[in-house]
Write a protein that holds these residues in place. Structure first.
Motif, PDB file in Angstrom:
ATOM      1  N   ASP A   7       2.739  33.819   7.725  1.00  0.00           N
ATOM      2  CA  ASP A   7       1.951  35.055   7.693  1.00  0.00           C
ATOM      3  C   ASP A   7       0.992  35.183   8.877  1.00  0.00           C
ATOM      4  O   ASP A   7       0.144  36.072   8.902  1.00  0.00           O
ATOM      5  CB  ASP A   7       1.185  35.160   6.374  1.00  0.00           C
ATOM      6  N   GLY A   8       1.126  34.287   9.849  1.00  0.00           N
ATOM      7  CA  GLY A   8       0.280  34.343  11.029  1.00  0.00           C
ATOM      8  C   GLY A   8      -1.110  33.785  10.826  1.00  0.00           C
ATOM      9  O   GLY A   8      -2.001  34.003  11.647  1.00  0.00           O
ATOM     10  N   ARG A   9      -1.311  33.043   9.764  1.00  0.00           N
ATOM     11  CA  ARG A   9      -2.622  32.485   9.462  1.00  0.00           C
ATOM     12  C   ARG A   9      -2.608  30.965   9.578  1.00  0.00           C
ATOM     13  O   ARG A   9      -1.571  30.342   9.671  1.00  0.00           O
ATOM     14  CB  ARG A   9      -3.040  32.864   8.047  1.00  0.00           C
ATOM     15  N   ALA A  10      -3.807  30.417   9.489  1.00  0.00           N
ATOM     16  CA  ALA A  10      -3.993  28.966   9.388  1.00  0.00           C
ATOM     17  C   ALA A  10      -4.461  28.668   7.968  1.00  0.00           C
ATOM     18  O   ALA A  10      -4.815  29.577   7.219  1.00  0.00           O
ATOM     19  CB  ALA A  10      -5.048  28.508  10.392  1.00  0.00           C
ATOM     20  N   LYS A  11      -4.459  27.415   7.605  1.00  0.00           N
ATOM     21  CA  LYS A  11      -5.034  26.966   6.330  1.00  0.00           C
ATOM     22  C   LYS A  11      -5.850  25.724   6.630  1.00  0.00           C
ATOM     23  O   LYS A  11      -5.506  24.625   6.201  1.00  0.00           O
ATOM     24  CB  LYS A  11      -3.928  26.650   5.333  1.00  0.00           C
ATOM     25  N   PRO A  12      -6.928  25.886   7.425  1.00  0.00           N
ATOM     26  CA  PRO A  12      -7.675  24.705   7.877  1.00  0.00           C
ATOM     27  C   PRO A  12      -8.213  23.875   6.721  1.00  0.00           C
ATOM     28  O   PRO A  12      -8.710  24.414   5.738  1.00  0.00           O
ATOM     29  CB  PRO A  12      -8.797  25.288   8.721  1.00  0.00           C
ATOM     30  N   LEU A  13      -8.075  22.596   6.869  1.00  0.00           N
ATOM     31  CA  LEU A  13      -8.547  21.634   5.880  1.00  0.00           C
ATOM     32  C   LEU A  13      -9.807  20.981   6.420  1.00  0.00           C
ATOM     33  O   LEU A  13      -9.780  20.387   7.501  1.00  0.00           O
ATOM     34  CB  LEU A  13      -7.461  20.588   5.622  1.00  0.00           C
ATOM     35  N   ALA A  14     -10.892  21.123   5.688  1.00  0.00           N
ATOM     36  CA  ALA A  14     -12.150  20.510   6.106  1.00  0.00           C
ATOM     37  C   ALA A  14     -12.327  19.199   5.341  1.00  0.00           C
ATOM     38  O   ALA A  14     -12.386  19.198   4.115  1.00  0.00           O
ATOM     39  CB  ALA A  14     -13.316  21.452   5.814  1.00  0.00           C
ATOM     40  N   HIS A  15     -12.370  18.112   6.076  1.00  0.00           N
ATOM     41  CA  HIS A  15     -12.582  16.800   5.470  1.00  0.00           C
ATOM     42  C   HIS A  15     -13.128  15.887   6.556  1.00  0.00           C
ATOM     43  O   HIS A  15     -12.607  15.880   7.672  1.00  0.00           O
ATOM     44  CB  HIS A  15     -11.260  16.251   4.919  1.00  0.00           C
ATOM     45  N   PRO A  16     -14.158  15.109   6.244  1.00  0.00           N
ATOM     46  CA  PRO A  16     -14.738  14.239   7.273  1.00  0.00           C
ATOM     47  C   PRO A  16     -13.739  13.263   7.886  1.00  0.00           C
ATOM     48  O   PRO A  16     -13.843  12.937   9.069  1.00  0.00           O
ATOM     49  CB  PRO A  16     -15.858  13.490   6.543  1.00  0.00           C
ATOM     50  N   GLU A  51     -11.936  14.801  10.930  1.00  0.00           N
ATOM     51  CA  GLU A  51     -12.756  14.805  12.152  1.00  0.00           C
ATOM     52  C   GLU A  51     -12.819  13.407  12.775  1.00  0.00           C
ATOM     53  O   GLU A  51     -12.723  13.255  13.984  1.00  0.00           O
ATOM     54  CB  GLU A  51     -14.157  15.344  11.861  1.00  0.00           C
ATOM     55  N   ARG A  52     -12.962  12.400  11.943  1.00  0.00           N
ATOM     56  CA  ARG A  52     -12.995  11.017  12.436  1.00  0.00           C
ATOM     57  C   ARG A  52     -11.660  10.642  13.082  1.00  0.00           C
ATOM     58  O   ARG A  52     -11.623  10.096  14.183  1.00  0.00           O
ATOM     59  CB  ARG A  52     -13.337  10.052  11.294  1.00  0.00           C
ATOM     60  N   TRP A  53     -10.549  10.976  12.407  1.00  0.00           N
ATOM     61  CA  TRP A  53      -9.235  10.642  12.946  1.00  0.00           C
ATOM     62  C   TRP A  53      -8.953  11.400  14.242  1.00  0.00           C
ATOM     63  O   TRP A  53      -8.346  10.864  15.156  1.00  0.00           O
ATOM     64  CB  TRP A  53      -8.144  10.942  11.924  1.00  0.00           C
ATOM     65  N   ARG A  54      -9.415  12.657  14.302  1.00  0.00           N
ATOM     66  CA  ARG A  54      -9.232  13.426  15.538  1.00  0.00           C
ATOM     67  C   ARG A  54      -9.981  12.751  16.681  1.00  0.00           C
ATOM     68  O   ARG A  54      -9.436  12.564  17.763  1.00  0.00           O
ATOM     69  CB  ARG A  54      -9.716  14.862  15.368  1.00  0.00           C
ATOM     70  N   ALA A  55     -11.235  12.359  16.434  1.00  0.00           N
ATOM     71  CA  ALA A  55     -12.048  11.699  17.453  1.00  0.00           C
ATOM     72  C   ALA A  55     -11.433  10.370  17.888  1.00  0.00           C
ATOM     73  O   ALA A  55     -11.550   9.970  19.047  1.00  0.00           O
ATOM     74  CB  ALA A  55     -13.469  11.485  16.934  1.00  0.00           C
ATOM     75  N   GLU A  56     -10.767   9.701  16.970  1.00  0.00           N
ATOM     76  CA  GLU A  56     -10.123   8.418  17.272  1.00  0.00           C
ATOM     77  C   GLU A  56      -8.744   8.585  17.933  1.00  0.00           C
ATOM     78  O   GLU A  56      -8.110   7.594  18.290  1.00  0.00           O
ATOM     79  CB  GLU A  56      -9.962   7.609  15.981  1.00  0.00           C
ATOM     80  N   GLY A  57      -8.291   9.822  18.063  1.00  0.00           N
ATOM     81  CA  GLY A  57      -6.986  10.073  18.678  1.00  0.00           C
ATOM     82  C   GLY A  57      -5.811   9.696  17.799  1.00  0.00           C
ATOM     83  O   GLY A  57      -4.719   9.395  18.298  1.00  0.00           O
ATOM     84  N   ARG A  58      -6.003   9.747  16.492  1.00  0.00           N
ATOM     85  CA  ARG A  58      -4.957   9.318  15.560  1.00  0.00           C
ATOM     86  C   ARG A  58      -4.055  10.436  15.067  1.00  0.00           C
ATOM     87  O   ARG A  58      -3.028  10.172  14.452  1.00  0.00           O
ATOM     88  CB  ARG A  58      -5.613   8.640  14.351  1.00  0.00           C
TER      89      ARG A  58
END
Length: 164
Positions: free
Chosen positions: A19-28, A31-38
């Motif tokens: 449908d052209g949307r996102a379904k962002p998941l907010a969870h700490p 963010e930690r895994w993104r910062a760690e490059g995982r």
């Protein structure tokens, strides 16, 4: 080595859903895994060249992603178009990316005919759900990747904690 996690692009805020949307998941943990490059992000359908937006699609009634992979079932758009080949290609693309990047776990959006891992829609386009896996989730599981739905992120956190 740090465990890599394949994650549905829509959960990371990318507007890639049918449908052209996102379904962002907010969870700490995200963010930690993104910062760690995982995190390794993919939209299986887009990787197979499907457009955004696109007609809703469901696995035919009574079948699951495993059946689509074996050739025993198909995936149809609400318009009647058969998109089985694209969903199989999408699953293969996701598996290849997971293997190339060393992902041992996946966090996928539930309900999708690709990524659903707890439930999928029943094929009637009525909004009715049933237990089952989408095509990508089924292929990843068959390859030994641990698959978690967006509703199971805390279980994923626990699973990864045991690897440290």
């Amino acid at each position: 080595m740090t465990t890599k996690i394949l994650v549905s692009a829509c959960l990371m805020g990318h507007a890639v859903r049918y449908d052209g949307r996102a379904k962002p998941l907010a969870h700490p943990a995200l963010e930690r895994w993104r910062a760690e490059g995982r995190l390794v992000t993919i939209c299986p359908e887009m990787s197979a060249g499907m457009p955004v937006p696109r007609p809703p699609a469901e696995i035919e009634c009574g079948a699951s992603g495993k059946d689509v992979l074996s050739g025993a079932a198909r995936v149809f758009e609400i318009t009647g178009g058969d998109v089985t080949a694209a969903f199989r290609e999408a699953a293969q693309n996701a598996l290849r990316l997971a293997q190339e990047t060393g992902c041992t776990h996946a966090l996928l959006i539930d309900g999708s005919p690709s990524c659903g891992s707890g439930f999928i829609y029943d094929g009637s386009f009525s909004g009715s759900r049933r237990d089952g896996n989408g095509v990508t989730a089924a292929l990843l599981k068959r390859a030994g990747i641990q698959v978690f739905s967006d509703r199971e992120i805390d279980r994923l956190v626990e699973s990864l904690a045991t690897l440290i």
